[in-house]
Scaffold this motif. Sequence first.
Motif, PDB file in Angstrom:
ATOM      1  N   ILE A 416      31.221  25.150  32.947  1.00  0.00           N
ATOM      2  CA  ILE A 416      31.934  24.928  31.809  1.00  0.00           C
ATOM      3  C   ILE A 416      32.400  26.217  30.933  1.00  0.00           C
ATOM      4  CG2 ILE A 416      32.033  24.008  29.581  1.00  0.00           C
ATOM      5  CD1 ILE A 416      30.351  21.783  30.470  1.00  0.00           C
ATOM      6  N   LEU A 417      33.806  26.409  30.837  1.00  0.00           N
ATOM      7  CA  LEU A 417      33.874  27.717  30.037  1.00  0.00           C
ATOM      8  C   LEU A 417      34.285  27.310  28.349  1.00  0.00           C
ATOM      9  CD1 LEU A 417      36.238  29.063  32.753  1.00  0.00           C
ATOM     10  CD2 LEU A 417      34.609  30.632  31.735  1.00  0.00           C
ATOM     11  N   SER A 418      34.193  28.189  27.712  1.00  0.00           N
ATOM     12  CA  SER A 418      34.298  27.830  26.114  1.00  0.00           C
ATOM     13  C   SER A 418      35.268  29.203  25.889  1.00  0.00           C
ATOM     14  CB  SER A 418      33.005  27.454  25.510  1.00  0.00           C
ATOM     15  OG  SER A 418      32.446  26.225  25.948  1.00  0.00           O
ATOM     16  N   GLU A 419      36.008  28.485  24.824  1.00  0.00           N
ATOM     17  CA  GLU A 419      36.892  29.890  24.008  1.00  0.00           C
ATOM     18  C   GLU A 419      36.778  29.577  22.445  1.00  0.00           C
ATOM     19  OE1 GLU A 419      41.484  31.501  24.065  1.00  0.00           O
ATOM     20  OE2 GLU A 419      41.027  29.455  24.121  1.00  0.00           O
ATOM     21  N   GLY A 422      40.151  32.985  20.520  1.00  0.00           N
ATOM     22  CA  GLY A 422      40.492  33.826  21.654  1.00  0.00           C
ATOM     23  C   GLY A 422      39.719  34.585  22.375  1.00  0.00           C
ATOM     24  N   ARG A 423      38.396  34.427  22.310  1.00  0.00           N
ATOM     25  CA  ARG A 423      37.092  35.136  23.035  1.00  0.00           C
ATOM     26  C   ARG A 423      36.675  34.094  23.900  1.00  0.00           C
ATOM     27  NH1 ARG A 423      33.147  38.879  19.907  1.00  0.00           N
ATOM     28  NH2 ARG A 423      32.824  39.555  21.907  1.00  0.00           N
ATOM     29  N   TRP A 424      36.956  34.236  25.332  1.00  0.00           N
ATOM     30  CA  TRP A 424      36.147  33.390  26.379  1.00  0.00           C
ATOM     31  C   TRP A 424      34.566  33.879  26.549  1.00  0.00           C
ATOM     32  CZ3 TRP A 424      37.965  28.974  27.816  1.00  0.00           C
ATOM     33  CH2 TRP A 424      39.494  28.622  27.484  1.00  0.00           C
ATOM     34  N   LYS A 425      33.805  32.947  26.519  1.00  0.00           N
ATOM     35  CA  LYS A 425      32.567  33.276  27.096  1.00  0.00           C
ATOM     36  C   LYS A 425      32.386  33.121  28.532  1.00  0.00           C
ATOM     37  CE  LYS A 425      31.805  33.034  22.517  1.00  0.00           C
ATOM     38  NZ  LYS A 425      31.413  34.296  21.724  1.00  0.00           N
ATOM     39  N   PRO A 426      31.237  33.774  29.057  1.00  0.00           N
ATOM     40  CA  PRO A 426      31.218  33.560  30.504  1.00  0.00           C
ATOM     41  C   PRO A 426      30.799  32.097  30.733  1.00  0.00           C
ATOM     42  CG  PRO A 426      29.709  35.726  29.658  1.00  0.00           C
ATOM     43  CD  PRO A 426      30.535  34.736  28.428  1.00  0.00           C
ATOM     44  N   ALA A 427      31.285  31.476  31.971  1.00  0.00           N
ATOM     45  CA  ALA A 427      30.868  30.168  32.237  1.00  0.00           C
ATOM     46  C   ALA A 427      29.736  29.947  32.154  1.00  0.00           C
ATOM     47  CB  ALA A 427      31.622  29.898  33.626  1.00  0.00           C
ATOM     48  N   LEU A 428      29.246  28.768  31.978  1.00  0.00           N
ATOM     49  CA  LEU A 428      27.784  28.142  31.959  1.00  0.00           C
ATOM     50  C   LEU A 428      27.778  27.283  33.230  1.00  0.00           C
ATOM     51  CD1 LEU A 428      27.551  27.192  28.268  1.00  0.00           C
ATOM     52  CD2 LEU A 428      26.580  29.233  29.488  1.00  0.00           C
ATOM     53  N   LYS A 429      26.762  27.295  33.881  1.00  0.00           N
ATOM     54  CA  LYS A 429      26.285  26.507  35.003  1.00  0.00           C
ATOM     55  C   LYS A 429      25.846  25.231  34.275  1.00  0.00           C
ATOM     56  CE  LYS A 429      23.495  25.783  39.066  1.00  0.00           C
ATOM     57  NZ  LYS A 429      22.047  26.529  39.754  1.00  0.00           N
ATOM     58  N   VAL A 430      26.370  24.042  34.760  1.00  0.00           N
ATOM     59  CA  VAL A 430      25.897  22.959  33.896  1.00  0.00           C
ATOM     60  C   VAL A 430      24.515  22.404  34.513  1.00  0.00           C
ATOM     61  CG1 VAL A 430      28.381  22.144  33.939  1.00  0.00           C
ATOM     62  CG2 VAL A 430      26.810  21.283  35.712  1.00  0.00           C
ATOM     63  N   LEU A 431      23.799  21.996  33.328  1.00  0.00           N
ATOM     64  CA  LEU A 431      22.520  21.357  33.720  1.00  0.00           C
ATOM     65  C   LEU A 431      22.635  19.916  34.125  1.00  0.00           C
ATOM     66  CD1 LEU A 431      20.534  23.012  30.716  1.00  0.00           C
ATOM     67  CD2 LEU A 431      20.308  23.699  33.032  1.00  0.00           C
ATOM     68  N   ASN A 476      28.933  21.177  22.162  1.00  0.00           N
ATOM     69  CA  ASN A 476      29.930  21.708  21.165  1.00  0.00           C
ATOM     70  C   ASN A 476      30.676  22.902  21.464  1.00  0.00           C
ATOM     71  OD1 ASN A 476      27.995  23.780  21.243  1.00  0.00           O
ATOM     72  ND2 ASN A 476      27.127  23.545  19.156  1.00  0.00           N
ATOM     73  N   GLY A 477      30.898  22.844  22.529  1.00  0.00           N
ATOM     74  CA  GLY A 477      31.649  24.132  23.148  1.00  0.00           C
ATOM     75  C   GLY A 477      30.851  25.316  23.474  1.00  0.00           C
ATOM     76  N   LEU A 478      29.830  25.437  22.747  1.00  0.00           N
ATOM     77  CA  LEU A 478      28.936  26.739  22.981  1.00  0.00           C
ATOM     78  C   LEU A 478      27.614  26.340  23.619  1.00  0.00           C
ATOM     79  CD1 LEU A 478      29.631  28.770  19.878  1.00  0.00           C
ATOM     80  CD2 LEU A 478      30.532  29.136  22.250  1.00  0.00           C
TER      81      LEU A 478
END
Length: 528
Positions: A416-419, A422-431, A476-478
Motif C-alpha cells: 500500500i502506498l499513501s500520498e 503531494g508527498r509519497w511515503k515508502p510503500a508498506l508491506k501489508v500485515l 487511514n492512509g498512514l
Amino acid sequence: MSRCSRKALSISAPGLILGWLACALIALLTLSVALLAATPDSALAQIPTVLTSDATVNSVACPAAGACVAVGSYQAVGGEPAGLLLTQTAGVWNQSIAAQLPAGSNTNPEVNLASVSCASAGSCTAVGNYVDSGYLQQGVLLNYRKGVWRPGLRVIPPAGAGPNPEFTLNAVSCAAVGDCTAVGSYTNTAGNPAAFAISEINWAWGAVQTLPLPAGAASSSAAAVSCAAVGGCTAVGWYTDSSGAIQGLLATESGGGWGSSFEAALPAASAAQPNVTLSSVACSAPGTCAVAGDYDDASNNQQGVLLSQNDGDWTLGVQAVLPSNALGAQAATLNSVACTAAGYCTAVGQYTDNNRSFQGVVLTENGGSWQTGVEAVLPAAAAGNQDVTLDSVSCVAYETCVIAGNYFSSAPTGLILSETSGRWKPALKVLLPAGAGSNPYAALNSVACVLGMYCTVAGDYVDNGGNGQGVLLDGNGLYWPEGLKAPLPGGLTTALKRHQRPRRQRLAGVGSRTQAGTPAAVRRGELR
C-alpha cells in the motif's frame, strides 16, 4: 437402548469399531436431515453449504467512512465459485452472504462478481456473470437497497445476441441512489463480442444498449465506466477495426443515450497494429474525464497512454513519461486512474527498468498536464527482482491518494502506498491475518477512500493450509493494522479441504480483456 446400541452388543469385538462408525454416520445423516427440515427456506437461500474456504475479493466501494461494501467469489459445495457479498456497518465487517442468483442458475454457477459501486451508505450495485442451467454464461445485476441485498437480476440479451450470449459484466458506476450504469460485452449472432451498457433509473433496470462503434468495427468490449451524473457516463474499452487492428474505444452517454463512439487518438509513431487496452476511466463532471491504458508504438514496444476528455471532446493521447531508470524499450502499462477535479488526476501502473525488473509507476496530472512518472518506493525487505504492479488508486483530494498493489519478496506480497499533500511515503508491506502462509501470494485488487482518508483495500492471499482467502484492510492512509480474513457465508472460518489458491481472474478494469476469444490481457510479468 438405541438400535445402534443393540446392534453393537450383538456383533463380535473385531467388528465393533466398524459397527460404531456405521452408527455414527447414520446419526450424523439423521441430524443433518433434521436441521435442514427445521431451517427456513429464506435462510437456506442466504447460507449455502460450504465445503472449502477458498475466496477472493475483487472490488470494494466506500460511500462513507465505516460503511463499505466488497464483492468477489468463494468456493461453495461442488467446488465452483459462488458470489460473495460483504458489508461493513459502523466500521465492522459483518458476516457475508452468498449472492442470490436469478432463477434457472446452474447448481455450479461459477459466479464472478467483478465490480461494485455505491451512491450512498446502504445503496450499492454489484455486477458480474454466472452460468445458467443450460451452461450459458449470463450477466447478473445485484442491488443493495436500504441495507439489504436483493435477489440478482439476469441481464436480458438484446435482439442481436447469439444463442450463447456469453455475457461479461466488467464494471459499474452509480451516479445517484438507484441510478447506475454497468458495461461489458456479449457475443452477437456473428460470434463476435459486442460492447454494451445497461442502466437503471430509480432502481429499475432498462434494456441492454449495444454501444455504437466506429465504421468498419467488428469485435468490441467495454472495460470500465464512470458516471459523474445521472445519464452522463463515459465508457472505455477496445474494438477491432476493418483491418483487424485493436483500437481504443471511447463512448459517451448524454441525456441517457449513447451517441457515436470514437477511436482513441494515439500519440505519434504508434504501431499499425497498436493493440490498445484502455483499462480505467475517471470523470469529475459529465464529459470531463481521464483515461489510462497502454498501446504498442512503432517499434512494437508497449507504452502507457493517457487520454483526456474536456467538455465532451477527446484530445490526442499522450505517452506516459517514465522514470529515468526505465528500459530503453520502455515497456509499460497503466491500470487505474482517479480524478478529484478537471485536470487533476493520478494514474498508476508498472514499467520495466534498465535491470529488466518490473517497477511501479505513479503519474500525476497538474492543471491538465501530465508530469513525469515517479517510481514507487518499496519496503526495505523487497527482493532484487521486485516484479511490482500497481493495480488500483483512490484519491480524496488532489495529491492525497492511496494505491494498492503487489511486489515480489520471497513470494508475491501486497503493498500500500499513501500520498499526503503531494508527498509519497515508502510503500508498506501489508500485515495479513493470523494464519497466513509463509508464501502467501497476496494480491491487492481494489482500494476505496472517503474524505478523512478512511480507506479500505481488498484482495486475497493463501493461508497456511493452502486455501485461498479474501482479505480486507481498513486504514487511514498512514496507519494500516493487520488485515481481516474476509468472513464467509455460514460463519465458516476453517477449510475442510485443502485446495490450490483459486485462479484469480484479472479484471477488465485493471488492465485486461476478459471476453473469451479476444486478445490476451497484459498480465503481471508479461510486459513486452
